[in-house]
Design a protein around this motif. Sequence first.
Motif, short mmCIF file in Angstrom:
data_model
loop_
_atom_site.label_atom_id
_atom_site.label_comp_id
_atom_site.label_asym_id
_atom_site.label_seq_id
_atom_site.Cartn_x
_atom_site.Cartn_y
_atom_site.Cartn_z
N LYS A 43 19.27 -38.59 71.97
CA LYS A 43 17.89 -39.02 72.12
C LYS A 43 17.63 -39.27 73.61
O LYS A 43 18.56 -39.55 74.37
CB LYS A 43 17.66 -40.31 71.33
CG LYS A 43 17.72 -40.15 69.81
CD LYS A 43 16.45 -39.56 69.26
CE LYS A 43 16.42 -39.62 67.74
NZ LYS A 43 15.15 -39.12 67.18
N PRO A 44 16.38 -39.16 74.06
CA PRO A 44 16.09 -39.44 75.46
C PRO A 44 16.63 -40.81 75.88
O PRO A 44 16.46 -41.80 75.17
CB PRO A 44 14.56 -39.40 75.51
CG PRO A 44 14.18 -38.48 74.39
CD PRO A 44 15.19 -38.74 73.30
N LYS A 47 17.47 -30.68 66.35
CA LYS A 47 16.24 -30.43 67.13
C LYS A 47 15.02 -30.92 66.36
O LYS A 47 14.15 -31.60 66.91
CB LYS A 47 16.11 -28.95 67.44
CG LYS A 47 14.87 -28.61 68.25
CD LYS A 47 14.78 -27.11 68.54
CE LYS A 47 13.51 -26.79 69.33
NZ LYS A 47 13.40 -25.33 69.60
N ASP A 48 14.97 -30.60 65.07
CA ASP A 48 13.85 -31.05 64.23
C ASP A 48 13.79 -32.57 64.13
O ASP A 48 12.72 -33.15 63.93
CB ASP A 48 13.97 -30.45 62.83
CG ASP A 48 13.72 -28.94 62.81
OD1 ASP A 48 13.18 -28.41 63.80
OD2 ASP A 48 14.09 -28.30 61.79
N ALA A 49 14.98 -33.22 64.28
CA ALA A 49 15.04 -34.69 64.18
C ALA A 49 14.78 -35.38 65.53
O ALA A 49 14.85 -36.61 65.62
CB ALA A 49 16.40 -35.11 63.64
N GLY A 50 14.48 -34.59 66.58
CA GLY A 50 14.11 -35.18 67.86
C GLY A 50 15.25 -35.37 68.84
O GLY A 50 15.08 -36.04 69.87
N TYR A 51 16.40 -34.75 68.59
CA TYR A 51 17.53 -34.85 69.51
C TYR A 51 17.48 -33.69 70.50
O TYR A 51 17.07 -32.58 70.16
CB TYR A 51 18.87 -34.82 68.75
CG TYR A 51 19.12 -36.07 67.94
CD1 TYR A 51 19.91 -37.09 68.43
CD2 TYR A 51 18.52 -36.22 66.69
CE1 TYR A 51 20.12 -38.24 67.69
CE2 TYR A 51 18.72 -37.37 65.94
CZ TYR A 51 19.52 -38.38 66.45
OH TYR A 51 19.72 -39.52 65.72
N ILE A 52 17.92 -33.97 71.72
CA ILE A 52 17.95 -32.95 72.77
C ILE A 52 19.35 -32.38 72.85
O ILE A 52 20.33 -33.12 73.01
CB ILE A 52 17.53 -33.56 74.12
CG1 ILE A 52 16.10 -34.10 74.03
CG2 ILE A 52 17.64 -32.51 75.24
CD1 ILE A 52 15.68 -34.93 75.23
N HIS A 53 19.45 -31.06 72.77
CA HIS A 53 20.73 -30.38 72.84
C HIS A 53 21.05 -30.16 74.32
O HIS A 53 20.86 -29.08 74.85
CB HIS A 53 20.63 -29.05 72.08
CG HIS A 53 21.93 -28.37 71.89
ND1 HIS A 53 22.04 -27.07 71.43
CD2 HIS A 53 23.23 -28.78 72.08
CE1 HIS A 53 23.30 -26.71 71.35
NE2 HIS A 53 24.05 -27.74 71.75
#
Length: 378
Positions: free
Chosen positions: A239-240, A225-231
């Motif tokens: 990633k989006p 989450k901190d690295a910008g990935y969506i769970h």
Amino acid sequence: MSGIYIHIPFCKEACHYCDFHFSTSVKKKRELVEMLCKEIFLRKEELPAGELQTIYFGGGTPSLLSSGEMKMIFDTIYSNFTLAEEAEITLEANPDDLSREKLEMLMAAGINRLSIGVQSFFEEDLQLMNRAHNEVEALQSIQLAREYFDNISIDLIYGIPGMGEERWKKNIRIALDLGLPHFSCYALTVEPKTVLKKFIDKGIIKPVDDDASRLHFEILTRTLKDAGYIHYEFSNFGKPGYFSRNNTAYWMGKPYLGIGPSAHSFNGNKRKWNVSNNSLYIKSLEKGEIPSQEEVLSITDRYNEYVMTRLRTMWGISLKEVNERFGDQFFNYLLEQAKPLLTGNLLKLENEHYHVTEKGKFLSDGIAADLFLVNLEE
């Protein structure tokens, strides 16, 4: 939206934890591929009219296919279906198969998404699981694959006996440093009749520690989450623009056709599954017979599957959709069953959708079971 799943039931080695259908003998590989193509032709009317949005090669180890075998399968698909211009075509691959020549062949064949079964970047974990690749191949295969493919996912396994917190953090950091857009991460599970189960029973390998698995999961979700990935699903992070369209279709209840030994199919109301035996599969199709069984799903089955799959995703359970698809009885039952879960902060209601909370994420399967409806007379 509809898709095709193709099961390639061959592996170089048997992983100790795996209970999927496969064979380590490839003697009948060409023959089986011919029967896969025959099954595609015989079952082409089972999918609704329209363009295919996804093709997924799973296994087993689909990266064992030759260029000729890949061409045979794609030619059959193209001659029997219309493929959407931007269709997602995924192939599962093992690191030890991904030479430069193999990657060039896969790209030329039409594959546009790779799912690489890394599992761990550490030799001790790979040996415990009896993976066919080593830690050097795990890293090098991804670095090489990035020269040919943008859309790459890797599998990682946590909760492995002997894998401490620091080694799991290093696994995640190595994966992030590779700049990949998608990760699928799974807790190691001990399935009956696997080598792993036998080794644990005999004391050769330590039992899986549920508390360690939960800690690894919490580290994973927080770090990604901190690295910008969506769970976006319990085991999947993207990633989006890089969510797995194939897997998302499963969770959203879209129809798909499963081809090959042990493959499952779903059309919204009925589930079919093929025999889990390569020889029987080949013999049946040589006679023009599809070696499958089927089950017509009751409305209760469909409701329970909806709850189970949607609760694992970021989209959650839509109250409006439950009411429209299943009626007042199911809707009211869901509301009643959800009350203690809301009170216990395991479930939350947002915009008329039920979602698991951070506290409930690792317990999502159990939460879904609490919402299931059983013993309803129909």
